[in-house]
Design a protein around this motif. Structure first.
Motif, PDB file in Angstrom:
ATOM      1  N   ALA A  59       2.283   0.784  10.645  1.00 38.52           N
ATOM      2  CA  ALA A  59       2.607   1.270   9.308  1.00 38.52           C
ATOM      3  C   ALA A  59       2.507   2.798   9.321  1.00 38.52           C
ATOM      4  O   ALA A  59       1.587   3.357   9.918  1.00 38.52           O
ATOM      5  CB  ALA A  59       1.658   0.683   8.267  1.00 38.52           C
ATOM      6  N   TYR A  60       3.468   3.444   8.694  1.00 37.49           N
ATOM      7  CA  TYR A  60       3.536   4.903   8.672  1.00 37.49           C
ATOM      8  C   TYR A  60       3.499   5.396   7.230  1.00 37.49           C
ATOM      9  O   TYR A  60       3.867   4.678   6.304  1.00 37.49           O
ATOM     10  CB  TYR A  60       4.819   5.387   9.360  1.00 37.49           C
ATOM     11  CG  TYR A  60       4.849   5.020  10.820  1.00 37.49           C
ATOM     12  CD1 TYR A  60       4.269   5.840  11.778  1.00 37.49           C
ATOM     13  CD2 TYR A  60       5.432   3.830  11.243  1.00 37.49           C
ATOM     14  CE1 TYR A  60       4.271   5.485  13.115  1.00 37.49           C
ATOM     15  CE2 TYR A  60       5.438   3.475  12.591  1.00 37.49           C
ATOM     16  CZ  TYR A  60       4.858   4.306  13.509  1.00 37.49           C
ATOM     17  OH  TYR A  60       4.849   3.956  14.835  1.00 37.49           O
ATOM     18  N   ASP A  61       3.090   6.649   7.071  1.00 40.45           N
ATOM     19  CA  ASP A  61       2.967   7.225   5.738  1.00 40.45           C
ATOM     20  C   ASP A  61       4.314   7.511   5.078  1.00 40.45           C
ATOM     21  O   ASP A  61       4.422   7.491   3.864  1.00 40.45           O
ATOM     22  CB  ASP A  61       2.154   8.521   5.783  1.00 40.45           C
ATOM     23  CG  ASP A  61       0.686   8.272   6.075  1.00 40.45           C
ATOM     24  OD1 ASP A  61       0.182   7.181   5.736  1.00 40.45           O
ATOM     25  OD2 ASP A  61       0.042   9.164   6.661  1.00 40.45           O
ATOM     26  N   ASN A  62       5.324   7.808   5.897  1.00 38.74           N
ATOM     27  CA  ASN A  62       6.620   8.156   5.316  1.00 38.74           C
ATOM     28  C   ASN A  62       7.760   7.725   6.227  1.00 38.74           C
ATOM     29  O   ASN A  62       7.558   7.400   7.394  1.00 38.74           O
ATOM     30  CB  ASN A  62       6.687   9.663   5.008  1.00 38.74           C
ATOM     31  CG  ASN A  62       6.484  10.495   6.249  1.00 38.74           C
ATOM     32  OD1 ASN A  62       7.276  10.435   7.185  1.00 38.74           O
ATOM     33  ND2 ASN A  62       5.393  11.270   6.282  1.00 38.74           N
ATOM     34  N   GLU A  63       8.942   7.733   5.675  1.00 40.73           N
ATOM     35  CA  GLU A  63      10.124   7.268   6.390  1.00 40.73           C
ATOM     36  C   GLU A  63      10.505   8.196   7.535  1.00 40.73           C
ATOM     37  O   GLU A  63      11.036   7.746   8.550  1.00 40.73           O
ATOM     38  CB  GLU A  63      11.289   7.105   5.403  1.00 40.73           C
ATOM     39  CG  GLU A  63      12.360   6.163   5.888  1.00 40.73           C
ATOM     40  CD  GLU A  63      13.374   5.794   4.821  1.00 40.73           C
ATOM     41  OE1 GLU A  63      14.234   4.954   5.131  1.00 40.73           O
ATOM     42  OE2 GLU A  63      13.333   6.348   3.704  1.00 40.73           O
ATOM     43  N   LYS A 109       0.818  -1.217   0.000  1.00 38.54           N
ATOM     44  CA  LYS A 109       0.000   0.000   0.000  1.00 38.54           C
ATOM     45  C   LYS A 109       0.852   1.269   0.000  1.00 38.54           C
ATOM     46  O   LYS A 109       0.338   2.364   0.159  1.00 38.54           O
ATOM     47  CB  LYS A 109      -0.926   0.003   1.213  1.00 38.54           C
ATOM     48  CG  LYS A 109      -1.947  -1.125   1.172  1.00 38.54           C
ATOM     49  CD  LYS A 109      -2.828  -1.097   2.390  1.00 38.54           C
ATOM     50  CE  LYS A 109      -3.827  -2.231   2.324  1.00 38.54           C
ATOM     51  NZ  LYS A 109      -4.688  -2.292   3.492  1.00 38.54           N
ATOM     52  N   GLY A 110       2.177   1.109  -0.121  1.00 34.48           N
ATOM     53  CA  GLY A 110       3.062   2.265  -0.134  1.00 34.48           C
ATOM     54  C   GLY A 110       3.326   2.838   1.247  1.00 34.48           C
ATOM     55  O   GLY A 110       3.845   3.941   1.379  1.00 34.48           O
ATOM     56  N   LYS A 111       2.980   2.085   2.298  1.00 35.53           N
ATOM     57  CA  LYS A 111       3.222   2.506   3.680  1.00 35.53           C
ATOM     58  C   LYS A 111       4.523   1.882   4.180  1.00 35.53           C
ATOM     59  O   LYS A 111       4.944   0.825   3.722  1.00 35.53           O
ATOM     60  CB  LYS A 111       2.077   2.055   4.595  1.00 35.53           C
ATOM     61  CG  LYS A 111       0.715   2.542   4.179  1.00 35.53           C
ATOM     62  CD  LYS A 111       0.509   3.963   4.548  1.00 35.53           C
ATOM     63  CE  LYS A 111      -0.918   4.383   4.240  1.00 35.53           C
ATOM     64  NZ  LYS A 111      -1.171   5.738   4.585  1.00 35.53           N
ATOM     65  N   TYR A 112       5.131   2.540   5.138  1.00 36.11           N
ATOM     66  CA  TYR A 112       6.358   2.040   5.752  1.00 36.11           C
ATOM     67  C   TYR A 112       5.973   1.220   6.983  1.00 36.11           C
ATOM     68  O   TYR A 112       5.485   1.776   7.967  1.00 36.11           O
ATOM     69  CB  TYR A 112       7.274   3.195   6.148  1.00 36.11           C
ATOM     70  CG  TYR A 112       7.901   3.874   4.962  1.00 36.11           C
ATOM     71  CD1 TYR A 112       9.187   3.569   4.558  1.00 36.11           C
ATOM     72  CD2 TYR A 112       7.188   4.827   4.234  1.00 36.11           C
ATOM     73  CE1 TYR A 112       9.769   4.191   3.470  1.00 36.11           C
ATOM     74  CE2 TYR A 112       7.751   5.457   3.132  1.00 36.11           C
ATOM     75  CZ  TYR A 112       9.043   5.133   2.756  1.00 36.11           C
ATOM     76  OH  TYR A 112       9.604   5.749   1.674  1.00 36.11           O
ATOM     77  N   PHE A 113       6.183  -0.078   6.919  1.00 37.11           N
ATOM     78  CA  PHE A 113       5.829  -0.960   8.024  1.00 37.11           C
ATOM     79  C   PHE A 113       7.058  -1.167   8.903  1.00 37.11           C
ATOM     80  O   PHE A 113       8.097  -1.622   8.442  1.00 37.11           O
ATOM     81  CB  PHE A 113       5.312  -2.307   7.522  1.00 37.11           C
ATOM     82  CG  PHE A 113       4.937  -3.224   8.647  1.00 37.11           C
ATOM     83  CD1 PHE A 113       3.782  -2.994   9.391  1.00 37.11           C
ATOM     84  CD2 PHE A 113       5.750  -4.292   8.988  1.00 37.11           C
ATOM     85  CE1 PHE A 113       3.444  -3.820  10.449  1.00 37.11           C
ATOM     86  CE2 PHE A 113       5.418  -5.122  10.044  1.00 37.11           C
ATOM     87  CZ  PHE A 113       4.266  -4.890  10.773  1.00 37.11           C
ATOM     88  N   LEU A 114       6.926  -0.822  10.191  1.00 40.84           N
ATOM     89  CA  LEU A 114       8.025  -0.900  11.152  1.00 40.84           C
ATOM     90  C   LEU A 114       7.785  -2.030  12.130  1.00 40.84           C
ATOM     91  O   LEU A 114       6.683  -2.185  12.666  1.00 40.84           O
ATOM     92  CB  LEU A 114       8.144   0.424  11.920  1.00 40.84           C
ATOM     93  CG  LEU A 114       9.152   0.489  13.068  1.00 40.84           C
ATOM     94  CD1 LEU A 114      10.582   0.274  12.564  1.00 40.84           C
ATOM     95  CD2 LEU A 114       9.028   1.825  13.797  1.00 40.84           C
ATOM     96  N   GLU A 115       8.836  -2.806  12.383  1.00 36.49           N
ATOM     97  CA  GLU A 115       8.779  -3.884  13.368  1.00 36.49           C
ATOM     98  C   GLU A 115      10.065  -3.866  14.192  1.00 36.49           C
ATOM     99  O   GLU A 115      11.152  -3.724  13.652  1.00 36.49           O
ATOM    100  CB  GLU A 115       8.642  -5.232  12.666  1.00 36.49           C
ATOM    101  CG  GLU A 115       8.542  -6.385  13.626  1.00 36.49           C
ATOM    102  CD  GLU A 115       8.239  -7.699  12.917  1.00 36.49           C
ATOM    103  OE1 GLU A 115       8.033  -8.696  13.625  1.00 36.49           O
ATOM    104  OE2 GLU A 115       8.237  -7.738  11.677  1.00 36.49           O
TER     105      GLU A 115
END
Length: 161
Positions: A69-73, A52-58
């Motif tokens: 998930a975030y919209d940008n880096e 979805k073009g989101k930045y997924f952080l784990e």
């Protein structure tokens, strides 16, 4: 060996993380591995761009935890910065190792529960018992919060309301 071209923006984000004390490995244009050696523990993160073009952080160490998930880096970097600050603050607790042990045990419990769900036809009575146990644990967590001094105030908790 395939080489990946890293954008100027990705290089700037890697630089910011490095300035925060991280070891950064850009695995591809879409996957980044970040680690911090805090002395008493290592924090490790991975983030990638999802479909979805989101930045997924784990967070993967000291215990695995999908964060969001975030919209940008930039948002990912900001959350990593807060998380590292919180773990550095947690080092002041004489119970940090016990909290990590509990978290790892909870993670193992979730994996066991998933196996139970996927491999067995669990009777309704057992499901009710498990739900009651989880509710009791959540009540204990909220009671513990109410009886504990807050030590980090730069960000509100996401789930302890």
């Amino acid at each position: 060996m395939k080489k990946y071209i890293i954008s100027t923006e990705a290089a700037q984000h890697a630089m910011k993380l490095t300035q925060m004390g991280a070891n950064v490995k850009q695995v591809s244009g879409k996957l980044c591995y970040v680690s911090f050696d805090l002395g008493y523990m290592t924090l490790e993160y991975v983030y990638n761009i999802n479909a979805k073009g989101k930045y997924f952080l784990e967070r993967i160490k000291p215990y695995p935890l999908p964060i969001k998930a975030y919209d940008n880096e930039d948002d990912v970097i900001d959350i990593i910065e807060i998380d590292v600050e919180q773990f550095r603050n947690a080092a002041n607790s004489s119970h940090v190792s016990e909290f990590i042990t509990i978290s790892n045990k909870l993670h193992e419990t979730i994996k066991k529960f998933e196996d139970l769900f996927l491999y067995y036809n669990v009777p309704a009575e057992q499901i009710s018992l498990l739900l009651k146990e989880v509710d009791e644990m959540n009540d204990t967590i909220m009671e513990t919060k109410a009886n504990s001094k807050r030590v980090y105030t730069k960000k509100e908790p996401e789930t302890l309301k």
